[in-house]
Design an enzyme around this catalytic site. Structure first.
Site, PDB file in Angstrom:
ATOM      1  N   CYS A   2       0.861  -1.181   0.000  1.00  0.00           N
ATOM      2  CA  CYS A   2       0.000   0.000   0.000  1.00  0.00           C
ATOM      3  C   CYS A   2       0.894   1.226   0.000  1.00  0.00           C
ATOM      4  O   CYS A   2       2.102   1.149   0.152  1.00  0.00           O
ATOM      5  CB  CYS A   2      -0.867   0.012   1.258  1.00  0.00           C
ATOM      6  SG  CYS A   2      -1.757  -1.516   1.515  1.00  0.00           S
ATOM      7  N   ARG A  27       1.558   1.438  -5.937  1.00  0.00           N
ATOM      8  CA  ARG A  27       1.747   0.501  -4.820  1.00  0.00           C
ATOM      9  C   ARG A  27       0.452  -0.212  -4.460  1.00  0.00           C
ATOM     10  O   ARG A  27       0.440  -1.138  -3.653  1.00  0.00           O
ATOM     11  CB  ARG A  27       2.290   1.241  -3.600  1.00  0.00           C
ATOM     12  CG  ARG A  27       3.597   1.960  -3.816  1.00  0.00           C
ATOM     13  CD  ARG A  27       4.014   2.743  -2.574  1.00  0.00           C
ATOM     14  NE  ARG A  27       4.222   1.861  -1.449  1.00  0.00           N
ATOM     15  CZ  ARG A  27       5.378   1.235  -1.212  1.00  0.00           C
ATOM     16  NH1 ARG A  27       6.389   1.410  -2.040  1.00  0.00           N
ATOM     17  NH2 ARG A  27       5.517   0.436  -0.188  1.00  0.00           N
ATOM     18  N   TRP A  75      -3.735  -1.826  -1.302  1.00  0.00           N
ATOM     19  CA  TRP A  75      -3.756  -3.094  -2.029  1.00  0.00           C
ATOM     20  C   TRP A  75      -4.222  -4.109  -1.001  1.00  0.00           C
ATOM     21  O   TRP A  75      -3.494  -4.425  -0.056  1.00  0.00           O
ATOM     22  CB  TRP A  75      -2.366  -3.445  -2.559  1.00  0.00           C
ATOM     23  CG  TRP A  75      -2.344  -4.713  -3.358  1.00  0.00           C
ATOM     24  CD1 TRP A  75      -2.966  -4.962  -4.548  1.00  0.00           C
ATOM     25  CD2 TRP A  75      -1.686  -5.934  -3.011  1.00  0.00           C
ATOM     26  NE1 TRP A  75      -2.724  -6.248  -4.963  1.00  0.00           N
ATOM     27  CE2 TRP A  75      -1.953  -6.864  -4.046  1.00  0.00           C
ATOM     28  CE3 TRP A  75      -0.904  -6.327  -1.950  1.00  0.00           C
ATOM     29  CZ2 TRP A  75      -1.454  -8.160  -4.040  1.00  0.00           C
ATOM     30  CZ3 TRP A  75      -0.390  -7.621  -1.927  1.00  0.00           C
ATOM     31  CH2 TRP A  75      -0.677  -8.517  -2.958  1.00  0.00           C
ATOM     32  N   ASN A 101       0.705  -0.076   6.217  1.00  0.00           N
ATOM     33  CA  ASN A 101       1.118  -0.924   5.096  1.00  0.00           C
ATOM     34  C   ASN A 101       1.835  -2.112   5.710  1.00  0.00           C
ATOM     35  O   ASN A 101       2.780  -1.955   6.468  1.00  0.00           O
ATOM     36  CB  ASN A 101       2.060  -0.169   4.142  1.00  0.00           C
ATOM     37  CG  ASN A 101       2.624  -1.094   3.058  1.00  0.00           C
ATOM     38  OD1 ASN A 101       2.001  -2.099   2.721  1.00  0.00           O
ATOM     39  ND2 ASN A 101       3.796  -0.770   2.545  1.00  0.00           N
ATOM     40  N   GLY A 102       1.367  -3.322   5.389  1.00  0.00           N
ATOM     41  CA  GLY A 102       1.983  -4.539   5.938  1.00  0.00           C
ATOM     42  C   GLY A 102       0.900  -5.490   6.410  1.00  0.00           C
ATOM     43  O   GLY A 102      -0.272  -5.341   6.070  1.00  0.00           O
ATOM     44  N   GLU A 481       9.370 -14.546 -19.458  1.00  0.00           N
ATOM     45  CA  GLU A 481       9.085 -13.131 -19.191  1.00  0.00           C
ATOM     46  C   GLU A 481       8.057 -12.587 -20.176  1.00  0.00           C
ATOM     47  O   GLU A 481       7.160 -11.831 -19.794  1.00  0.00           O
ATOM     48  CB  GLU A 481      10.382 -12.306 -19.252  1.00  0.00           C
ATOM     49  CG  GLU A 481      10.193 -10.830 -19.019  1.00  0.00           C
ATOM     50  CD  GLU A 481       9.565 -10.498 -17.660  1.00  0.00           C
ATOM     51  OE1 GLU A 481       9.439 -11.382 -16.797  1.00  0.00           O
ATOM     52  OE2 GLU A 481       9.164  -9.323 -17.469  1.00  0.00           O
ATOM     53  N   LYS A 485       4.534 -10.850 -18.889  1.00  0.00           N
ATOM     54  CA  LYS A 485       4.150  -9.493 -19.332  1.00  0.00           C
ATOM     55  C   LYS A 485       2.748  -9.511 -19.923  1.00  0.00           C
ATOM     56  O   LYS A 485       1.904  -8.683 -19.613  1.00  0.00           O
ATOM     57  CB  LYS A 485       5.149  -8.967 -20.367  1.00  0.00           C
ATOM     58  CG  LYS A 485       6.480  -8.572 -19.789  1.00  0.00           C
ATOM     59  CD  LYS A 485       6.448  -7.189 -19.200  1.00  0.00           C
ATOM     60  CE  LYS A 485       6.531  -7.024 -17.701  1.00  0.00           C
ATOM     61  NZ  LYS A 485       7.039  -7.956 -16.812  1.00  0.00           N
ATOM     62  N   GLU A 488       0.022 -10.319 -17.133  1.00  0.00           N
ATOM     63  CA  GLU A 488      -0.227  -9.390 -16.017  1.00  0.00           C
ATOM     64  C   GLU A 488      -0.872  -8.087 -16.473  1.00  0.00           C
ATOM     65  O   GLU A 488      -1.528  -7.425 -15.665  1.00  0.00           O
ATOM     66  CB  GLU A 488       1.043  -9.122 -15.228  1.00  0.00           C
ATOM     67  CG  GLU A 488       2.145  -8.398 -15.945  1.00  0.00           C
ATOM     68  CD  GLU A 488       3.321  -8.130 -14.995  1.00  0.00           C
ATOM     69  OE1 GLU A 488       3.111  -7.961 -13.787  1.00  0.00           O
ATOM     70  OE2 GLU A 488       4.459  -8.081 -15.488  1.00  0.00           O
ATOM     71  N   HIS A 504       5.168 -33.130 -24.541  1.00  0.00           N
ATOM     72  CA  HIS A 504       4.879 -34.071 -23.431  1.00  0.00           C
ATOM     73  C   HIS A 504       3.573 -33.724 -22.751  1.00  0.00           C
ATOM     74  O   HIS A 504       3.471 -33.765 -21.526  1.00  0.00           O
ATOM     75  CB  HIS A 504       6.045 -34.069 -22.443  1.00  0.00           C
ATOM     76  CG  HIS A 504       7.316 -34.555 -23.055  1.00  0.00           C
ATOM     77  ND1 HIS A 504       7.556 -35.879 -23.333  1.00  0.00           N
ATOM     78  CD2 HIS A 504       8.395 -33.877 -23.513  1.00  0.00           C
ATOM     79  CE1 HIS A 504       8.745 -36.004 -23.895  1.00  0.00           C
ATOM     80  NE2 HIS A 504       9.282 -34.806 -24.021  1.00  0.00           N
ATOM     81  N   LYS A 603       2.915  -2.931  -7.321  1.00  0.00           N
ATOM     82  CA  LYS A 603       4.275  -2.826  -7.855  1.00  0.00           C
ATOM     83  C   LYS A 603       5.258  -3.678  -7.066  1.00  0.00           C
ATOM     84  O   LYS A 603       6.172  -4.249  -7.617  1.00  0.00           O
ATOM     85  CB  LYS A 603       4.737  -1.373  -7.850  1.00  0.00           C
ATOM     86  CG  LYS A 603       6.137  -1.173  -8.418  1.00  0.00           C
ATOM     87  CD  LYS A 603       6.236  -1.638  -9.855  1.00  0.00           C
ATOM     88  CE  LYS A 603       7.623  -1.447 -10.425  1.00  0.00           C
ATOM     89  NZ  LYS A 603       7.770  -2.112 -11.733  1.00  0.00           N
TER      90      LYS A 603
HETATM   91  C1  AGP Z   1       6.877  -7.874 -12.922  1.00  0.00           C
HETATM   92  O1  AGP Z   1       6.305  -7.271 -14.091  1.00  0.00           O
HETATM   93  C2  AGP Z   1       5.841  -8.100 -11.873  1.00  0.00           C
HETATM   94  N1  AGP Z   1       5.237  -6.850 -11.529  1.00  0.00           N
HETATM   95  C3  AGP Z   1       6.333  -8.895 -10.680  1.00  0.00           C
HETATM   96  O2  AGP Z   1       6.480 -10.217 -11.118  1.00  0.00           O
HETATM   97  C4  AGP Z   1       7.678  -8.482 -10.057  1.00  0.00           C
HETATM   98  O3  AGP Z   1       8.739  -8.772 -10.937  1.00  0.00           O
HETATM   99  C5  AGP Z   1       7.879  -9.293  -8.768  1.00  0.00           C
HETATM  100  O4  AGP Z   1       6.822  -8.986  -7.890  1.00  0.00           O
HETATM  101  C6  AGP Z   1       9.224  -8.999  -8.087  1.00  0.00           C
HETATM  102  O5  AGP Z   1       9.268  -7.655  -7.713  1.00  0.00           O
HETATM  103  P1  AGP Z   1      10.687  -7.048  -7.252  1.00  0.00           P
HETATM  104  O6  AGP Z   1      11.588  -7.116  -8.437  1.00  0.00           O
HETATM  105  O7  AGP Z   1      10.382  -5.636  -6.836  1.00  0.00           O
HETATM  106  O8  AGP Z   1      11.184  -7.881  -6.104  1.00  0.00           O
END
Ligand code: AGP
Length: 608
Positions: A2, A27, A75, A101-102, A481, A485, A488, A504, A603
């Protein structure tokens, strides 16, 4: 994760708090709220939905007069996004108000005790427990009360707290969730991250675990949870304020993709001197580098995908065994670590809870930890033994792009440095690697030049139901990756598969019209991947291939081909990932989504 912002000073608090929250929406953004002391009482307004809903509710803060306030963009962890669950939360009388936050891990036990003592709860959140617990212990001394509460709670917190009978003070506390404190001539601030207060001050304090801050309009004092006053170091942030702005792009993600050439340059250049690689911050002597027997790379998400690539690069170039672990797995699988091992954690935010715990787990076992991190002063950066910063600047979009690219070249530099120290990369090979490495920024620019072509192709797949990414070796890591992308930010189901593994089982999902992205940049594996393209084509797939320039024969098999310029095969990910980032971006834009704030995501995931 958050976002928290607080202000106390000579100016109206609400507009400053709301402005700060707008810089922290990355965030978390499923609800938002703000509380301001209006001279008589603390007024709280909060709402589910994006920050804009709260801005409308408060007329951008104009209908919330007062000189001290705290705000929160959420969040959700405990309790669905709703007005009731939105922060701030307060005690029954509304005289103590908190944003958090936490995760308070023992909140249920505490809640049950408070309910037995007659406390009534209005939300499902763990945070509301803090508000009532502060009330329970409150004896008119905020600092004493806060320390009593912090001794009772388990878990992680970054807190902003207002006490109605102490209107000239604002309190903050931190454990495992980031929180910074800053002051300017207009007042003092708290924030979860630098962008929220950068326009007011560049001089900040990073709260450390179990530290408390007492802010007034003119200054700030710091205390331990045992109420001992402490001195903290003031840090000057040298970020460019514009870097945290969109600069004319529709979404931060596209801006950050276009920053990749600069990001790669900024990460490489400071570490190349007189034709050699110099990584001062490595914190490891040449003797220690020679003694490394095994490397464990630990990360989450895209950072983990960088680790998968790095395994191929390090093992391929240096023949050092590399294990790659998802941080959430590493910390619970009782990993087998030896004194000569090196653990490398990778994290853009430096706040990912699972990765932070992997740092602690490794250090508890006496293993050296090197962190590759983007955010200066972040928790992981501060707890690792040494830090290799990726100079990508603030990455705002939830989907990482430029930090991912910077992490890749960080590993190339590390591998080449290790190779030189261990005598396994000779002068000629090193010179060629250095030439290819330094050519990457311009070559990324070339890949960006294919934007229109990729956008046109992406528009055809806006309605896709499922997309497959296949590749072998580093090409498999690239597919991982590319698939993440797409998933997400476009919410289209996708899977990345080792090309040789598809047959397989999963190949049963390939049907006429299924899009398969085949990554074929690795010369030694090219023919094998082409045969996998034939396999999926024979089942009706539409194949987009990414190959090395000159490999025209692939056009006989694939329906649509993008080429990458010549580079060392170990560096191919840095170029092949660009079209895949753009592909995901344009599919998401084509679907009309808010690319920078994908649903359900944040994020940085600072909770388990
Ligand atoms: C990446 O596009 C994602 N938002 C997510 O997988 C991210 O890479 C992952 O949460 C790790 O975050 P960090 O690199 O800040 O540790």
């Amino acid at each position: 994760m958050c976002g928290i912002v607080g202000y106390i000073g000579k100016k109206q608090a609400a507009p400053i708090v709301l402005d700060g929250l707008s810089k922290l929406e990355y965030r978390g953004y499923d609800s938002a709220g703000i509380a301001v002391f209006d001279g008589k009482e603390i007024v709280t307004k909060k709402a589910a939905g994006r920050l804009a809903v709260l801005e409308n509710l408060t007329h951008n803060g104009e209908n919330m007069p007062g000189f001290s306030g705290i705000g929160h963009t959420r969040w959700a962890t405990h309790g669905a996004p709703s007005d009731l669950n939105a922060h701030p939360h307060s005690n029954g009388a509304g005289t103590i108000v908190v944003v958090h936050n936490g995760i308070i891990e023992n909140y249920m036990a505490l809640k049950n005790k408070l309910v037995k003592k007659g406390y009534e709860f209005s939300s499902e959140t763990d945070t509301e427990v803090l508000a009532h617990l502060l009330d329970y212990y409150y004896d008119g001394n905020p600092l004493q009360t806060i320390t009593k509460v912090l001794h009772r709670v388990e878990g992680s917190y970054a807190l902003g707290i207002l006490f109605a009978d102490h209107p000239d003070e604002l309190y903050a506390a931190r454990k495992n969730s980031p929180l910074i404190v800053g002051c300017s001539e207009d007042g003092c601030f708290i924030a979860s991250d630098v962008p929220a207060i950068l326009k007011y001050t560049r001089n900040v304090y990073y709260l450390d675990n179990q530290e408390i801050a007492r802010l007034t309009a003119d200054d700030v004092k710091f205390y331990t949870v045992d109420e001992e006053e402490i001195e903290k170091q003031l840090v000057t942030v040298d970020w460019d304020a514009n870097a945290a702005e969109k600069a004319g792009y529709e979404f931060f993600m596209l801006k950050e993709i276009y920053e990749e050439p600069k990001t790669v340059t900024d990460t490489i250049s400071p570490r190349i001197r007189n034709g050699e690689i110099v990584i001062e911050e490595l914190g490891l002597t040449d003797e220690e580098l020679k003694a490394i027997n095994r490397i464990h790379i630990v990360a989450c998400g895209s950072a983990y995908h960088v680790g998968v690539t790095a395994k191929y690069v390090i093992e391929g170039m240096l023949r050092i065994p590399v294990e790659v672990d998802l941080a959430s797995e590493f910390r619970y699988r009782d990993p087998i670590l030896s004194p000569e091992d090196l653990v490398i954690v990778v994290s853009q935010s430096g706040e990912t809870a699972d990765t932070l715990e992997a740092v602690r787990e490794s250090k508890a076992r006496g293993i050296k930890v090197l962190a590759i991190v983007n955010v200066v002063g972040s928790s992981i950066a501060r707890e690792a033994d040494s830090v290799f910063y990726t100079w990508a600047g603030p990455e705002i979009s939830v989907a990482t792009t430029k930090a991912y690219s910077a992490q890749l070249v960080a590993f190339y530099l590390l591998t080449m440095k290790l190779g030189r120290v261990r005598g396994v990369i000779d002068d000629r090979r090193f010179a060629k690697l250095l030439e290819d490495l330094q050519a990457l920024p311009d070559q990324i620019e070339l890949m960006l030049g294919q934007k229109e072509k990729i956008q046109h192709f992406a528009n055809r797949y806006v309605a896709a139901r499922s997309v497959f990414f296949i590749g072998r070796g580093i090409d498999y890591a690239i597919g991982l990756e590319g698939s993440l992308k797409l998933k997400e930010i476009s919410y289209i189901h996708s899977e990345a598969y080792a090309a040789g593994e598809l047959k397989h089982g999963t190949i049963s999902l390939i049907e006429p019209g299924t899009l398969v992205v085949a990554v074929a940049t690795q010369p030694e594996l090219f023919a094998k991947t082409v045969s996998n393209i034939k396999e999926v084509k024979s089942r009706g797939a539409f194949v987009m291939a990414i190959a090395e320039r000159g490999r025209k024969e692939i056009e006989k098999e694939a329906d649509y081909v993008l080429y990458i310029p010549f580079t060392d095969p170990f560096f191919a990910n840095s170029l092949a990932i660009i079209p895949l980032q753009l592909f995901a971006y344009y599919v998401s834009v084509g679907k009309g989504y808010d690319v920078d704030h994908p649903r359900n995501l944040a994020k940085s995931v600072t909770v388990e």
